[in-house]
Design an enzyme around this catalytic site. Sequence first.
Site, PDB file in Angstrom:
ATOM      1  CG  HIS A  13     -45.544  44.437 113.083  1.00 50.76           C
ATOM      2  ND1 HIS A  13     -46.457  43.645 112.829  1.00 50.76           N
ATOM      3  CD2 HIS A  13     -44.518  44.062 112.304  1.00 50.76           C
ATOM      4  CE1 HIS A  13     -46.320  42.707 111.687  1.00 50.76           C
ATOM      5  NE2 HIS A  13     -45.020  42.994 111.425  1.00 50.76           N
ATOM      6  NE  ARG A  35     -36.105  40.080 104.851  1.00 52.12           N
ATOM      7  CZ  ARG A  35     -36.873  39.780 103.890  1.00 52.12           C
ATOM      8  NH1 ARG A  35     -38.303  39.804 104.045  1.00 52.12           N
ATOM      9  NH2 ARG A  35     -36.490  39.061 102.827  1.00 52.12           N
ATOM     10  CB  SER A  43     -40.054  42.386 102.416  1.00 53.69           C
ATOM     11  OG  SER A  43     -41.202  41.499 102.848  1.00 53.69           O
ATOM     12  CG  PHE A 133     -40.183  31.555 102.187  1.00 54.10           C
ATOM     13  CD1 PHE A 133     -40.482  32.691 102.795  1.00 54.10           C
ATOM     14  CD2 PHE A 133     -40.581  31.470 100.670  1.00 54.10           C
ATOM     15  CE1 PHE A 133     -41.507  33.644 102.158  1.00 54.10           C
ATOM     16  CE2 PHE A 133     -41.203  32.353 100.119  1.00 54.10           C
ATOM     17  CZ  PHE A 133     -41.874  33.597 100.730  1.00 54.10           C
ATOM     18  CG  MET A 136     -43.655  28.759 107.007  1.00 56.10           C
ATOM     19  SD  MET A 136     -42.488  29.582 108.014  1.00 56.10           S
ATOM     20  CE  MET A 136     -43.332  31.170 108.347  1.00 56.10           C
ATOM     21  NE  ARG A 153     -42.064  40.488  97.449  1.00 59.00           N
ATOM     22  CZ  ARG A 153     -40.832  40.504  96.721  1.00 59.00           C
ATOM     23  NH1 ARG A 153     -40.691  40.354  95.706  1.00 59.00           N
ATOM     24  NH2 ARG A 153     -39.773  41.010  97.490  1.00 59.00           N
ATOM     25  CE  LYS A 154     -38.357  37.805  93.893  1.00 56.17           C
ATOM     26  NZ  LYS A 154     -37.469  38.577  93.514  1.00 56.17           N
ATOM     27  N   GLY A 155     -39.191  35.579 100.262  1.00 54.64           N
ATOM     28  CA  GLY A 155     -38.621  34.916 101.259  1.00 54.64           C
ATOM     29  C   GLY A 155     -36.826  34.941 100.972  1.00 54.64           C
TER      30      GLY A 155
END
Length: 197
Positions: A13, A35, A43, A133, A136, A153-155
Amino acid sequence: MENLPSRRVIITHLAPNMLPKSAFKNKAKILVLIRNPKDTLVSFFHFNNKVSVFPTKTWNEFFTDFMSGKVSWGSYFDFVKEWSKYIDDENVTSISYEELKENPNLEIKRIASFLGFSLTEDEIQSIVEKSSFKTMKQSGQEILGTFGDLLFRKGSVGDWKTLLSESQNQEMDSKFEEYLAGTKLGARIKYDTYCKT
């Protein structure tokens, strides 16, 4: 890392100024994944509040900290702005999460080409399926247990609409305009498409 066999893949990161100078000097291939800032914020908020080492924060507290860069790994805006300075380097390329969601086959081809891999259509399709997603998330739960649930979580794209208030939306829009609107990575985010209601 020196003992890892070549080709090594290192995930970080870090902003470019935090990487060893040898990463650029030795012409390491660098793929910068970005993103849109609104979905990144949402997120990160959920991730932060699920990981016990971070203090739990309300949405408004986290929004304020995110906008001022007072979160782990620092300012999103500074990060994207700094990487924009390197985006014309032949060994650096970028990809957005939203583009991967829009057209995974095309983006996998682009990544493979950048990294010097020649893939068949079947190999590309296999990568697309294995990196979806859903796959994964399932693999993450099997391999990482509860930490997999934290990472996946949601993607989705556009989840920011569930949390940002109108004033927060406007603040984010202004910050994006000030920091990133004129940069190449800012253009790659397609802010008007993904971050405007």
